[in-house]
Design an enzyme around this catalytic site. Structure first.
Site, PDB file in Angstrom:
ATOM      1  N   CYS A   1       0.856  -1.182   0.000  1.00  0.00           N
ATOM      2  CA  CYS A   1       0.000   0.000   0.000  1.00  0.00           C
ATOM      3  C   CYS A   1       0.891   1.231   0.000  1.00  0.00           C
ATOM      4  CB  CYS A   1      -0.884  -0.012   1.247  1.00  0.00           C
ATOM      5  SG  CYS A   1      -2.002   1.396   1.346  1.00  0.00           S
TER       6      CYS A   1
ATOM      7  N   HIS B   1      -9.174  -3.829  -1.696  1.00  0.00           N
ATOM      8  CA  HIS B   1      -8.162  -3.064  -0.961  1.00  0.00           C
ATOM      9  C   HIS B   1      -8.466  -1.557  -1.054  1.00  0.00           C
ATOM     10  CE1 HIS B   1      -3.775  -2.198   0.129  1.00  0.00           C
ATOM     11  NE2 HIS B   1      -4.229  -1.033  -0.276  1.00  0.00           N
ATOM     12  N   GLU B   2      -8.749  -1.082  -2.279  1.00  0.00           N
ATOM     13  CA  GLU B   2      -9.004   0.358  -2.455  1.00  0.00           C
ATOM     14  C   GLU B   2     -10.301   0.778  -1.774  1.00  0.00           C
ATOM     15  OE1 GLU B   2      -6.563   2.048  -3.259  1.00  0.00           O
ATOM     16  OE2 GLU B   2      -5.433   0.349  -4.044  1.00  0.00           O
TER      17      GLU B   2
ATOM     18  N   HIS C   1     -10.120   1.456   1.887  1.00  0.00           N
ATOM     19  CA  HIS C   1      -9.615   2.781   2.262  1.00  0.00           C
ATOM     20  C   HIS C   1     -10.767   3.759   2.515  1.00  0.00           C
ATOM     21  CE1 HIS C   1      -5.261   2.584   1.944  1.00  0.00           C
ATOM     22  NE2 HIS C   1      -5.332   1.980   0.762  1.00  0.00           N
TER      23      HIS C   1
HETATM   24 NI    NI Z   1      -3.681   1.019  -0.090  1.00  0.00          NI
END
Ligand code: NI
Length: 184
Positions: free
Chosen positions: A107, A149-150, A153
């Site tokens: 990341c 994953h995005e 966030h």
């Molecule tokens: Ni990330």
């Protein structure tokens, strides 16, 4: 367009819930998207979420290149495993089935490290692109991983808190010691 400063783990913007984008085609959003893409490419990342550039809005950019897809997939299978450069505004992710898959992640907000994360292997996602058009796709493999994953966030979640085994949180410089480290 500009290369934006990337927030690092510990900055409060990475830990909070991001707000929906009111108007996906607003001038300010278009400019933000252009700068996020430039920043992602400059940093050699596969994806970037707006909170990572200190903007607490529900907007991500990512790509799942052909070279990241598993070898030996049929052409039809590859379709789910790859994605061109994609902008997703106000995304939603649905898990399809119960299959879980492990892979190494990195990341831009957690520089120098990578970790082994298990996630649902098959998802359906939707959101709006920069023209305000609905995007809806199924995804598997690295493609499914980068989207999850995005989108994490946007809910203030960084990949280490998805890990079950923190002994697999390692420095990039040690990753050559692990056989199955190709994803990031
Ligand atoms: Ni990330």
């Amino acid at each position: 367009m500009a290369i934006l400063k990337i927030a690092r783990m510990g900055h409060p913007v990475l830990a909070k819930q991001a707000e929906p984008v009111a108007n996906p085609v607003a001038t300010g959003i278009r400019q933000l998207i252009a700068s996020m893409i430039e920043t992602m490419i400059d940093a050699n990342g596969a994806g970037l979420a707006a909170p990572q550039v200190h903007v607490p809005l529900r907007l991500v950019v990512f790509q799942a290149a052909e070279k990241r897809a598993d070898k030996g997939l049929s052409e039809a299978e590859r379709y789910d495993h790859t994605a061109p450069l994609t902008v997703l505004i106000n995304p939603e992710v649905e898990i399809v089935g119960t299959e879980v898959e492990g892979g190494w992640e990195g990341c831009l907000s957690v520089p120098g490290l990578r970790g082994y994360v298990e996630r649902p292997a098959h998802i359906l996602y939707r959101g709006f692109d920069r023209e305000g058009q609905l995007v809806e796709r199924t995804a598997r493999g690295f493609h499914a991983r980068v989207v999850q994953h995005e989108c994490d966030h946007l809910d203030g979640i960084l990949y280490p808190s998805r890990m079950r085994d923190l002994s697999k949180l390692i420095f990039d410089s040690e990753s050559h010691r692990w056989a199955d480290k190709e994803e990031e």
